[in-house]
Design a protein around this motif. Structure first.
Motif, mmCIF file in Angstrom:
data_model
loop_
_atom_site.group_PDB
_atom_site.id
_atom_site.type_symbol
_atom_site.label_atom_id
_atom_site.label_comp_id
_atom_site.label_asym_id
_atom_site.label_seq_id
_atom_site.Cartn_x
_atom_site.Cartn_y
_atom_site.Cartn_z
ATOM 1 N N LEU A 51 0.831 -1.201 0.000
ATOM 2 C CA LEU A 51 0.000 0.000 0.000
ATOM 3 C C LEU A 51 0.866 1.253 0.000
ATOM 4 C CD1 LEU A 51 -2.591 -1.241 2.635
ATOM 5 C CD2 LEU A 51 -2.648 -1.500 0.138
ATOM 6 N N GLN A 67 -7.041 0.559 -7.827
ATOM 7 C CA GLN A 67 -6.070 -0.391 -7.308
ATOM 8 C C GLN A 67 -5.655 -1.328 -8.437
ATOM 9 O OE1 GLN A 67 -7.080 -2.141 -3.496
ATOM 10 N NE2 GLN A 67 -8.632 -0.568 -3.200
ATOM 11 N N ALA A 90 3.034 0.979 -5.498
ATOM 12 C CA ALA A 90 2.705 1.576 -4.203
ATOM 13 C C ALA A 90 3.503 2.853 -3.958
ATOM 14 C CB ALA A 90 2.933 0.573 -3.079
ATOM 15 N N SER A 95 -2.368 1.443 -4.778
ATOM 16 C CA SER A 95 -2.405 0.211 -3.983
ATOM 17 C C SER A 95 -2.257 -0.978 -4.924
ATOM 18 C CB SER A 95 -3.719 0.105 -3.208
ATOM 19 O OG SER A 95 -3.816 1.154 -2.283
#
Length: 127
Positions: A51, A67, A90, A95
């Motif tokens: 993350l 993501q 990240a 993410s």
């Protein structure tokens, strides 16, 4: 190519990968993961995540960004994305997650990989 931070198309953009380990080393199924990578089991499947906040990215726009999910090919697992790709995305505020399909990586091993159908692998991704 598309710049993931702005969404703009940039044909001359190059991806520079951020190594999470010493040069020449690579994560395998049984190795410890780089520090920023989180491992969890969801319904018997291994998920690795990196993350933005784990990479020191403090950006209010992170939550609004899509993501990324990486799915491996044959003879691999989520580990193949852990050294470079998950940290790379990240560190740029995206993410990044990787999935080990059933019978691969540290996902459930109670299946014969040769007998798993494509539909079952699709179900793994939809989990």
């Amino acid at each position: 190519m598309t710049d993931l931070s702005t969404g703009a198309s940039t044909p001359s953009a190059r991806i520079s990968l951020v190594p999470a380990r010493a040069a020449g080393s690579q994560t395998s199924d049984t190795d410890a993961l780089p520090p920023a990578i989180r491992r969890r089991q969801i319904q018997g499947l291994e998920w690795l995540s990196c993350l933005p906040e784990d990479m020191g990215v403090d950006d209010a726009a992170v939550a609004a960004r899509p993501q990324v999910l990486f799915v491996h090919g044959a003879f691999a697992g989520a580990w193949c994305w852990a050294d470079y790709f998950l940290p790379h995305f990240a560190s740029r505020g995206v993410s990044a997650h990787a999935l080990s399909l059933r019978g691969h990586g540290q996902s459930r091993k109670d299946v014969m990989v040769q007998a798993v159908s494509l539909r079952e692998y699709v179900d793994d991704v939809l989990t």
